[in-house]
Design a protein around this motif. Structure first.
Motif, PDB file in Angstrom:
ATOM      1  N   ALA A  40       0.829  -1.204   0.000  1.00 58.29           N
ATOM      2  CA  ALA A  40       0.000   0.000   0.000  1.00 58.29           C
ATOM      3  C   ALA A  40       0.868   1.260   0.000  1.00 58.29           C
ATOM      4  O   ALA A  40       0.583   2.230  -0.724  1.00 58.29           O
ATOM      5  CB  ALA A  40      -0.941  -0.005   1.196  1.00 58.29           C
ATOM      6  N   ARG A  41       1.933   1.254   0.773  1.00 56.60           N
ATOM      7  CA  ARG A  41       2.832   2.417   0.854  1.00 56.60           C
ATOM      8  C   ARG A  41       3.502   2.677  -0.495  1.00 56.60           C
ATOM      9  O   ARG A  41       3.553   3.816  -0.976  1.00 56.60           O
ATOM     10  CB  ARG A  41       3.879   2.199   1.944  1.00 56.60           C
ATOM     11  N   LEU A  47       1.913   7.175  -6.654  1.00 56.54           N
ATOM     12  CA  LEU A  47       0.842   8.097  -7.044  1.00 56.54           C
ATOM     13  C   LEU A  47       1.005   9.477  -6.405  1.00 56.54           C
ATOM     14  O   LEU A  47       0.120  10.324  -6.531  1.00 56.54           O
ATOM     15  CB  LEU A  47      -0.510   7.483  -6.667  1.00 56.54           C
ATOM     16  N   GLY A  48       2.107   9.694  -5.702  1.00 54.78           N
ATOM     17  CA  GLY A  48       2.378  10.999  -5.107  1.00 54.78           C
ATOM     18  C   GLY A  48       1.748  11.227  -3.750  1.00 54.78           C
ATOM     19  O   GLY A  48       1.568  12.362  -3.331  1.00 54.78           O
ATOM     20  N   ALA A 140      -7.299  -0.509  -3.807  1.00 56.61           N
ATOM     21  CA  ALA A 140      -7.975   0.465  -2.949  1.00 56.61           C
ATOM     22  C   ALA A 140      -7.209   1.790  -2.902  1.00 56.61           C
ATOM     23  O   ALA A 140      -7.809   2.861  -2.985  1.00 56.61           O
ATOM     24  CB  ALA A 140      -8.143  -0.104  -1.543  1.00 56.61           C
ATOM     25  N   VAL A 141      -5.897   1.717  -2.781  1.00 51.05           N
ATOM     26  CA  VAL A 141      -5.087   2.945  -2.767  1.00 51.05           C
ATOM     27  C   VAL A 141      -5.207   3.655  -4.112  1.00 51.05           C
ATOM     28  O   VAL A 141      -5.358   4.878  -4.166  1.00 51.05           O
ATOM     29  CB  VAL A 141      -3.613   2.629  -2.411  1.00 51.05           C
ATOM     30  N   GLN A 142      -5.166   2.905  -5.199  1.00 52.66           N
ATOM     31  CA  GLN A 142      -5.306   3.506  -6.524  1.00 52.66           C
ATOM     32  C   GLN A 142      -6.663   4.194  -6.669  1.00 52.66           C
ATOM     33  O   GLN A 142      -6.748   5.321  -7.182  1.00 52.66           O
ATOM     34  CB  GLN A 142      -5.122   2.452  -7.625  1.00 52.66           C
ATOM     35  N   LEU A 144      -8.648   5.279  -4.255  1.00 51.56           N
ATOM     36  CA  LEU A 144      -8.721   6.443  -3.367  1.00 51.56           C
ATOM     37  C   LEU A 144      -7.946   7.611  -3.954  1.00 51.56           C
ATOM     38  O   LEU A 144      -8.436   8.751  -3.948  1.00 51.56           O
ATOM     39  CB  LEU A 144      -8.206   6.090  -1.976  1.00 51.56           C
ATOM     40  N   ALA A 145      -6.763   7.365  -4.489  1.00 51.37           N
ATOM     41  CA  ALA A 145      -5.984   8.433  -5.128  1.00 51.37           C
ATOM     42  C   ALA A 145      -6.760   9.048  -6.286  1.00 51.37           C
ATOM     43  O   ALA A 145      -6.760  10.271  -6.466  1.00 51.37           O
ATOM     44  CB  ALA A 145      -4.635   7.897  -5.598  1.00 51.37           C
ATOM     45  N   HIS A 146      -7.432   8.202  -7.039  1.00 50.88           N
ATOM     46  CA  HIS A 146      -8.265   8.690  -8.147  1.00 50.88           C
ATOM     47  C   HIS A 146      -9.391   9.601  -7.631  1.00 50.88           C
ATOM     48  O   HIS A 146      -9.632  10.672  -8.187  1.00 50.88           O
ATOM     49  CB  HIS A 146      -8.837   7.490  -8.917  1.00 50.88           C
ATOM     50  N   LEU A 147     -10.057   9.170  -6.576  1.00 54.64           N
ATOM     51  CA  LEU A 147     -11.142   9.970  -6.022  1.00 54.64           C
ATOM     52  C   LEU A 147     -10.633  11.308  -5.455  1.00 54.64           C
ATOM     53  O   LEU A 147     -11.262  12.352  -5.647  1.00 54.64           O
ATOM     54  CB  LEU A 147     -11.866   9.202  -4.913  1.00 54.64           C
ATOM     55  N   ILE A 148      -9.502  11.250  -4.763  1.00 58.01           N
ATOM     56  CA  ILE A 148      -8.943  12.468  -4.169  1.00 58.01           C
ATOM     57  C   ILE A 148      -8.496  13.450  -5.243  1.00 58.01           C
ATOM     58  O   ILE A 148      -8.736  14.650  -5.129  1.00 58.01           O
ATOM     59  CB  ILE A 148      -7.750  12.118  -3.233  1.00 58.01           C
ATOM     60  N   SER A 149      -7.868  12.928  -6.281  1.00 60.76           N
ATOM     61  CA  SER A 149      -7.310  13.780  -7.329  1.00 60.76           C
ATOM     62  C   SER A 149      -8.369  14.290  -8.299  1.00 60.76           C
ATOM     63  O   SER A 149      -8.111  15.221  -9.061  1.00 60.76           O
ATOM     64  CB  SER A 149      -6.225  13.022  -8.093  1.00 60.76           C
ATOM     65  N   GLY A 150      -9.539  13.679  -8.257  1.00 62.64           N
ATOM     66  CA  GLY A 150     -10.645  14.124  -9.086  1.00 62.64           C
ATOM     67  C   GLY A 150     -10.462  13.726 -10.521  1.00 62.64           C
ATOM     68  O   GLY A 150     -10.915  14.274 -11.454  1.00 62.64           O
TER      69      GLY A 150
END
Length: 150
Positions: A40-41, A47-48, A140-142, A144-150
């Protein structure tokens, strides 16, 4: 070191997930919790994002971490373990902090005992990843990053 909340993902693992690698390996595999956290890390870093990980067998510790995430994280990846099926409090906390949350389960809970088919977390989760093994954490991390980054 200053934490950039907008680039931090909180990874929460609930009860018994500290036993990964030795607990029912035919269901959960041989990867340890340390392996899961490392996957996950690494995914987050690619993904930054930074990843903060916590595992607890205590519901209150998980609740406190969700509450703290409001000011320290952009979103949450959570495998609530058995609390999935019992904890209205965790669902309320996730809903209350208004952060995107991805629910993840290593096994396909719908192929298991009937009591595992219900989740109190799913209705408040942004996405759900079930049955992808430990690779589900990467997914899941991917997501979530997608959702956060819009």
């Amino acid at each position: 070191m200053t934490v950039n909340a907008s680039r931090t993902i909180l990874l929460l693992n609930g009860p018994n997930l500290n036993l990964l690698g030795t607990r029912e390996p035919d269901i959960y595999g041989r990867d340890t919790l340390a392996d899961v956290e490392q996957l996950a890390r690494e995914t987050a870093e690619e993904l930054g994002f930074e990843l903060k990980a916590l595992q607890s067998n205590h519901e209150g510790v998980l609740l406190d971490a969700i509450h703290e995430a409001r000011g320290t994280a952009a979103g949450i990846v959570i495998n609530p373990g058995a609390f999935t099926h019992t904890s209205i409090a965790l669902a309320d906390a996730i809903s209350g902090v208004s952060l995107p949350a991805i629910e993840v389960h290593i096994s396909n809970v719908h192929q298991r005992e009937a009591f595992r088919h219900h989740s109190y977390i799913s209705p408040v989760a942004s996405s759900i990843i079930i049955g992808a093994g430990v690779n589900g954490y990467k997914l899941a991390v991917q997501q979530l990053a997608h959702l956060i980054s819009g």
